[in-house]
Design a protein around this motif. Structure first.
Motif, PDB file in Angstrom:
ATOM      1  N   LYS B  66       0.856  -1.251  -0.101  1.00 24.85           N
ATOM      2  CA  LYS B  66       0.141  -0.146   0.067  1.00 24.85           C
ATOM      3  C   LYS B  66       0.858   1.127  -0.037  1.00 24.85           C
ATOM      4  O   LYS B  66       0.622   2.426  -0.770  1.00 24.85           O
ATOM      5  N   PHE B  73       1.672   7.023  -6.427  1.00 21.60           N
ATOM      6  CA  PHE B  73       0.515   8.197  -6.599  1.00 21.60           C
ATOM      7  C   PHE B  73       1.046   9.476  -6.353  1.00 21.60           C
ATOM      8  O   PHE B  73       0.919  10.434  -7.195  1.00 21.60           O
ATOM      9  N   LEU B  76       3.485  10.762  -8.992  1.00 20.07           N
ATOM     10  CA  LEU B  76       2.682  11.210 -10.111  1.00 20.07           C
ATOM     11  C   LEU B  76       1.874  12.585 -10.184  1.00 20.07           C
ATOM     12  O   LEU B  76       1.998  13.609 -10.741  1.00 20.07           O
ATOM     13  N   THR B  80       2.873  17.192 -10.824  1.00 17.31           N
ATOM     14  CA  THR B  80       1.820  17.619 -11.821  1.00 17.31           C
ATOM     15  C   THR B  80       0.860  18.833 -11.359  1.00 17.31           C
ATOM     16  O   THR B  80       0.842  19.715 -12.057  1.00 17.31           O
ATOM     17  N   HIS B  83       3.405  21.776 -11.472  1.00 18.29           N
ATOM     18  CA  HIS B  83       3.407  22.294 -12.818  1.00 18.29           C
ATOM     19  C   HIS B  83       2.280  23.015 -13.414  1.00 18.29           C
ATOM     20  O   HIS B  83       2.293  24.217 -13.541  1.00 18.29           O
ATOM     21  N   THR B  84       1.067  22.430 -12.790  1.00 16.50           N
ATOM     22  CA  THR B  84      -0.237  23.119 -13.326  1.00 16.50           C
ATOM     23  C   THR B  84      -0.352  24.365 -12.504  1.00 16.50           C
ATOM     24  O   THR B  84      -0.655  25.362 -13.339  1.00 16.50           O
ATOM     25  N   LYS B  87       1.772  26.860 -14.148  1.00 14.07           N
ATOM     26  CA  LYS B  87       1.459  27.506 -15.528  1.00 14.07           C
ATOM     27  C   LYS B  87       0.297  28.424 -15.407  1.00 14.07           C
ATOM     28  O   LYS B  87       0.246  29.513 -15.921  1.00 14.07           O
ATOM     29  N   LYS B  91       0.298  32.144 -16.404  1.00 16.77           N
ATOM     30  CA  LYS B  91      -0.894  32.551 -17.300  1.00 16.77           C
ATOM     31  C   LYS B  91      -1.641  33.782 -16.852  1.00 16.77           C
ATOM     32  O   LYS B  91      -2.092  34.629 -17.673  1.00 16.77           O
ATOM     33  N   GLU B 112      -1.294  25.944  -1.858  1.00 16.47           N
ATOM     34  CA  GLU B 112      -1.907  24.838  -2.031  1.00 16.47           C
ATOM     35  C   GLU B 112      -0.977  23.570  -1.502  1.00 16.47           C
ATOM     36  O   GLU B 112       0.255  23.505  -2.054  1.00 16.47           O
TER      37      GLU B 112
ATOM     38  N   MET C  31     -11.190  27.022  -0.084  1.00 20.12           N
ATOM     39  CA  MET C  31      -9.789  26.370   0.180  1.00 20.12           C
ATOM     40  C   MET C  31      -9.503  26.062   1.666  1.00 20.12           C
ATOM     41  O   MET C  31      -9.282  24.807   1.942  1.00 20.12           O
ATOM     42  N   ILE C  35      -9.246  22.341   3.880  1.00 20.74           N
ATOM     43  CA  ILE C  35      -8.393  22.119   4.722  1.00 20.74           C
ATOM     44  C   ILE C  35      -9.012  21.565   5.992  1.00 20.74           C
ATOM     45  O   ILE C  35      -8.565  20.569   6.596  1.00 20.74           O
ATOM     46  N   HIS C 190      -3.231  21.551 -21.267  1.00 23.20           N
ATOM     47  CA  HIS C 190      -2.167  21.252 -20.532  1.00 23.20           C
ATOM     48  C   HIS C 190      -1.682  19.896 -20.683  1.00 23.20           C
ATOM     49  O   HIS C 190      -2.564  19.058 -20.376  1.00 23.20           O
ATOM     50  N   ILE C 192       0.713  17.947 -19.680  1.00 26.23           N
ATOM     51  CA  ILE C 192       1.385  17.057 -18.510  1.00 26.23           C
ATOM     52  C   ILE C 192       0.032  16.522 -18.049  1.00 26.23           C
ATOM     53  O   ILE C 192      -0.088  15.679 -17.498  1.00 26.23           O
ATOM     54  N   LEU C 193      -0.491  17.735 -17.520  1.00 24.96           N
ATOM     55  CA  LEU C 193      -2.041  17.314 -16.823  1.00 24.96           C
ATOM     56  C   LEU C 193      -2.743  16.308 -17.279  1.00 24.96           C
ATOM     57  O   LEU C 193      -3.305  15.449 -16.781  1.00 24.96           O
ATOM     58  N   VAL C 196      -0.802  12.817 -17.041  1.00 22.93           N
ATOM     59  CA  VAL C 196      -1.110  12.115 -15.821  1.00 22.93           C
ATOM     60  C   VAL C 196      -2.263  11.771 -15.496  1.00 22.93           C
ATOM     61  O   VAL C 196      -2.321  10.724 -14.857  1.00 22.93           O
ATOM     62  N   LEU C 200      -4.119   8.153 -14.314  1.00 23.44           N
ATOM     63  CA  LEU C 200      -4.580   7.924 -13.070  1.00 23.44           C
ATOM     64  C   LEU C 200      -6.174   7.359 -13.109  1.00 23.44           C
ATOM     65  O   LEU C 200      -6.589   6.891 -12.237  1.00 23.44           O
TER      66      LEU C 200
END
Lengths: 123, 112, 330, 500
Positions: B66, B73, B76, B80, B83-84, B87, B91, B112, C31, C35, C190, C192-193, C196, C200
């Motif tokens: 597990k 996970f 991965l 990501t 990166h997002t 970006k 932007k 985040e 957000m 949390i 996107h 990469i998004l 990935v 998943l």
């Protein structure tokens, strides 16, 4: 002093509940109200779960060599209550979207003002 | 303490330190991109170290499998997400801080 | 050690709650509420409530913020006015809180194994469920069998929610064949998004099935599985657009599935009744009562899973449809 | 199958709802939901008969006996209320099709009937269950579907009304949840009968007091007891007409039932009257509700809103009966539950007919209605007379019992005020009668009666108002037995406790 140690958990949870409750009644933004409602409810859940904790116990899943388990009943009740909570949130959010469509705002003040104007017109 | 436990303890300590430094960086760094850098450490190296530490504790059990899956996970999704996020920040017009000026964007994005 | 963990989690919860109360940026508030959900899930783990933690993590930190973000995208992200009625509200809240704190003074100490809550009804669940139901996870035993009717009510609540959402936002659900140029939702630029997430989606679905059928032995069950399964489809929708998702599974099918899960749950009860036992008495499902309990629990968990997955997808589709409508207008 | 009646009562509509969604076509959905509702009505009749002859029925769900599993426990009190709720749902649903077709867009009509069945199932579930937490679950089923039903209206204010109701309703439900949790911490059980046994041991703790307070406040939010009533007038005014008829006739009854159940069965009469000054609080709030709401009702231009305010006032009467705390007072409350369902059903059903024909229900719309829609107008007036409490109508019966209950306890001032309150009802009803009969209709006003499918249920309700006003045997005997069983058994409980 002993009361402090044995009950502080409940008191903090009550403070959390009251912050949520305050957001619901004092804040005018409808989305914020729902967030407050969520906090209020989640804190009540914490209260229930705290009541089911047994010192030294483990998660209520039968395993070899373990004799002391925490109480599973509050867990079951709160599972149900969480689901009820998300159901209410989803419905409330859709209502907010429709309110925004019809009134052009999601602030309680604006909606009430629009209501008031209409009432005067029709009188 | 067995050698395995010692290795695991060291790894856990490293992981905790990295997560803590990531959190401090998140608070202290001046702009979104450097903050993301701090958050990225928490996500990747910190989490990896902690998971490895746990794996050494787990031994050859189902828990190990597990943990490996969780590790995959995280490897991965963490980068990501970073990166997002980067970006999206780029932007929406946030410039990286290159000199001593105040950052263009406030916190929130980096949280985040 | 546990005390330290407890105190730090609680103080983080309080800080988050205060943060939500003072923030006027709704995006930040949502957000933070996510949390908050995650923190309370952690807290539930320290309280041994692993099933609840699982559910709270998927709801409080997952679905609920997701829907709120979708709403914010439609209604705007900032509060416009300062708080109204602050003083009377504060008064009322302090009064209620004081009453509650007064009430806690007489309740048994936290963690007391001799508290009435621990000694009256609960021991039977802990000591007997292993032989009466025959599965290790007591929470599943109580949830699905001893208090199975509550869970039936719970599925119905979920169903009632989707009826409401469809009634309110159903008009923006894309009908079959209607073209949807939903560039807004497509994150396909996107790369990469996209890659990935594509990797998943399948493991997430597999994990959902694991949670669904492993609920007897560990934390999990129909509700969590349904939410996770829906999450996989929702990720797919976010990446490839509503139209592509509709090709996989359309609204009519989802609607029927949402109803079907409730009916499946109810029909287990009816079968028990036809076999001469009370409603939802799984003993009647097989010659051996323990087997009967097992069959009953598997089927009703499946019913819960189907309804929850279908409902979550429908609700998300309805919200996303609204978002697309809006981007068309502007 | 007869032994399964208690559960069939609830799961029929509960399973009918998803089945209805699968059927999808509005016309079939209407027929189907009417059929389900009628079946539920028949079952409730059979149940009442069973309880009347054989006493309390206990049904263990899942076969697990009480404190461990959930049980349904039907006594006279909830059998009587099951009959009211399912009966009114059936009658209103019978006349609903045309009104729904007119007021609700075609693609949403099926969802409307699904929500209706869910709401019915939720209310029946609250009534039938003997488990405190199960009450919460079914409370939320009925609440969520109620928000849906209200928001389906074409009037835009309905959305805001539904949202307000959602916030208030959820706060109320959460309060109830807190109360149940506190009770659980003190007793370790959720079963009502078990709670009733175990609560007296811990009755003098602050926790139990707070639990009671939270449950009562939570239920009162749902009940719209003054001063927590702000959501009700909006919700009733802007909801689709048939929904108002249904809710006004049933929703408040269920909330009053919860109040009675928690006060007298769970906590016990001695707790709710001696440990808590509920007595005077209820009577005081009830009286204020009667006077303030009736006064506001007089000034309304929208008659739906006027009658909605009158509901707040009528809730006041019910609460006064509760506050009296005697068998006679409780009987008056129970009678008023039944009677109020009949008269509000009739009044709002008359408005369904008006909406259907003339499309509006402000004071201007109904001018001269006596000539244009004679039957509907007469039905409305009869309902109004019943609301006032004129002899030969049901309204008179419950007022009579209430006044005599107050007198028998020497509270002549309360009795006097109750009678005075009725005078206010005379004022707002007379005003509407005057407009309907003595004002000229506007030019080109639509005339003609509503179709028979609406008129028949309306007439049935009006006849009920008169029939049970003359032949009072059924409701009076049932409520008398129910009230005395609640209070006398509770009284025996005190003796047992005293003997220890």
């Amino acid at each position: 002093m002993s009361v402090l140690f044995s009950h502080y958990n409940y008191w903090v949870v009550i403070v959390l509940m009251m912050i949520g409750f305050y957001i619901v009644i004092a804040q005018g933004n409808l989305v914020k109200k729902l967030i407050g409602l969520n906090i209020f409810q989640t804190s009540v859940f914490i209260l229930y779960i705290s009541a089911g904790k047994v010192s030294g116990g483990t998660a209520p899943i039968l395993a070899d060599g373990i004799t002391l388990y925490s109480n599973p009943l509050p867990h079951v009740l709160i599972l149900t209550a969480i689901v009820v909570g998300i159901a209410t949130t989803a419905l409330g959010l859709s209502l907010i979207i429709r309110i925004r469509d019809t009134y052009g705002s999601v602030e309680e003040q604006d909606v009430r003002a629009a209501e008031g104007n209409r009432k005067q017109e029709s009188c | 303490m067995s050698p395995l436990e010692i290795i695991s303890a060291v790894l856990l300590a490293i992981g905790s330190f990295l997560v803590l430094s990531g959190a401090i960086g998140l608070l202290r760094f001046p702009d979104v991109y450097s903050r993301m850098h701090a958050a990225g450490i928490t996500d990747t190296l910190g989490a990896v170290a902690i998971l490895l530490g746990l794996m050494f504790l787990a031994g050859w059990t189902l828990v190990l499998a597990k943990l490996i899956m969780i590790l995959l996970f995280l490897l991965l999704t963490g980068p990501t997400a970073s990166h997002t996020l980067g970006k999206a920040a780029w932007k929406s017009g946030l410039q990286p801080l290159t000199d001593g000026r105040e950052p263009a964007g406030d916190s929130g994005k980096g949280a985040e | 050690m546990e005390l330290l963990l407890d105190i730090s989690l609680l103080s983080m919860l309080v800080a988050t709650a205060i943060g939500i109360a003072v923030s006027r940026d709704l995006l930040a508030a949502v957000m933070l509420s996510s949390i908050y959900g995650l923190l309370s899930a952690n807290f539930f783990v320290t309280m041994d409530a692993v099933d609840v933690a699982f559910t709270e993590a998927s709801v409080g930190a997952g679905i609920s913020p997701l829907l709120m973000f979708a709403t914010l995208a439609i209604v705007g992200r900032f509060e416009r006015y300062p708080h109204q009625r602050a003083l009377p509200a504060l008064l009322l809240v302090v009064l209620t809180g004081a009453m509650l704190i007064l009430a806690t003074l007489d309740i048994p100490a936290f963690g007391d194994p001799n508290a009435p809550a621990q000694t009256h009804v609960a021991p039977r669940f802990i000591n007997e469920s292993g032989t009466e139901i025959g599965i290790p996870n007591m929470v599943t035993s109580v949830l699905a069998s001893y208090r199975g009717f509550d869970t039936f009510g719970e599925v119905t609540v979920v169903f009632a929610a989707v009826v409401g959402v469809l009634a309110l936002l159903g008009s923006s659900l894309p009908a079959a064949g209607r073209k949807l140029p939903d560039t807004l939702l497509q994150a396909s630029n996107h790369r990469i998004l996209r890659i990935v997430s594509k990797i998943l989606v399948a493991p997430i679905m597999l994990f959902a099935l694991y949670v669904q059928f492993h609920g007897d032995y560990g934390p999990g069950g129909g509700f969590q599985a349904g939410v996770i399964f829906a999450a996989a489809i929702i990720i797919y929708t976010m990446l490839f657009g509503l139209e592509a998702a509709m090709k996989v599974i359309n609204v009519t099918v989802l609607r029927v599935l949402a109803a079907f899960g409730v009916l499946l749950y109810g029909s287990v009860g009816l079968v028990a009744m036809l076999n001469g036992k009370n409603f939802l008495d799984y003993d009647a499902l097989a010659a051996d009562p323990v087997h009967g309990q097992h069959y009953g629990i598997i089927v009703i968990e499946l019913g819960v899973g189907i309804t929850v997955a279908a409902v979550m997808m429908l609700i998300y589709f309805a919200f996303a449809g609204r978002l697309i409508d809006r981007s068309h207008k502007s | 199958m007869l032994s399964h009646l208690p559960i069939l009562q609830v799961i029929l509509p509960l399973l009918g709802a998803p089945a209805c969604l699968i059927l999808w076509r509005p016309r079939i959905a209407w027929a189907f939901s009417f059929f389900i509702s009628a079946l539920a009505f028949i079952i409730s009749g059979l149940l009442l008969k069973q309880v009347w002859q054989g006493g309390e029925i206990v049904y263990a769900l899942g076969g697990w006996e009480a404190p461990w599993g959930i049980e349904y426990r039907i006594d006279l009190l909830n059998a009587f209320l099951l009959l009211i709720v399912s009966g009114l749902s059936t009658v209103v649903l019978a006349g609903a099709r045309q009104s729904v077709a007119r007021e609700i867009p075609a693609e949403k009509q099926t969802l409307f009937y699904v929500a209706w069945l869910l709401c019915l199932a939720g209310q029946l579930g609250i009534l039938a269950t003997g488990d405190a937490f199960n009450v919460f679950v079914f409370l939320e089923i009925s609440s969520l579907s109620t928000y849906t039903l209200i928001s389906l209206s074409r009037q835009r204010e309905a959305l805001w009304a539904a949202f307000q109701y959602l916030i208030v309703g959820t706060i109320g439900a959460t309060f109830v949840l807190i109360g149940i949790g506190l009770m659980y911490m003190m007793t370790g059980t959720l079963n009502m009968a078990d709670l009733a046994q175990r609560l007296p041991e811990v009755a003098d703790t602050r926790t139990v007091f707070a639990a009671y307070a939270f449950i009562i406040v939570g239920v009162c939010l749902k009940l719209a007891l003054f001063p927590l009533h702000a959501w009700l007038p909006n919700a009733y005014t802007f909801a689709p007409s048939v929904v108002t008829a249904f809710l006004a006739a049933t929703a408040t009854k269920v909330a009053v039932y919860l109040l009675i159940r928690f006060s007298f069965t769970v906590f016990g009469k001695d707790f709710s009257t001696f440990d808590v000054p509920l007595h005077s609080i209820f009577i005081g709030l009830g009286l204020i509700a009667v006077f303030s709401a009736s006064t506001v009702a007089i000034m309304q231009r929208n008659i739906k809103r006027a009658i909605a305010y009158s509901s707040v006032a009528q809730i006041g009467y019910m609460i006064i009966g509760l506050g009296l705390g005697s068998v006679l007072g409780l009987q008056a409350t129970l009678l008023h539950l039944f009677n109020h369902a009949l008269m509000k059903g009739a009044l709002f059903m008359a408005m369904v007919a008006m909406m259907l024909r003339i499309g509006g229900i402000t004071v201007d719309d109904i001018a001269g209605l006596g000539k244009r829609m004679p039957v509907t107008a007469l039905a409305f007036v009869t309902g109004g007379l019943s609301l006032i409490g004129v002899p030969l109508t049901v309204g008179f019966v419950s007022k009579w019992y209430l006044v005599s209950a107050a007198f028998s306890q020497g509270m002549w001032l309360v009795a006097l005020l109750v009678v005075l309150g009725s005078l206010l009802a005379v004022m707002y009803i007379w005003r509407l009668v005057e407009i309907m009969y003595f004002r000229e209709s506007p030019e080109q006003a639509p005339r003609g009666e509503a179709p028979l499918t609406v008129l028949l249920p309306l007439l049935l309700l009006v006849l009920g108002n008169i029939y049970f006003g003359i032949d009072t045997r059924l409701p009076v005997s049932v409520t008398e037995a129910a009230a005395s069983s609640l209070l006398v058994e509770a009284y025996q409980g005190v003796q047992v406790g005293g003997a220890k």
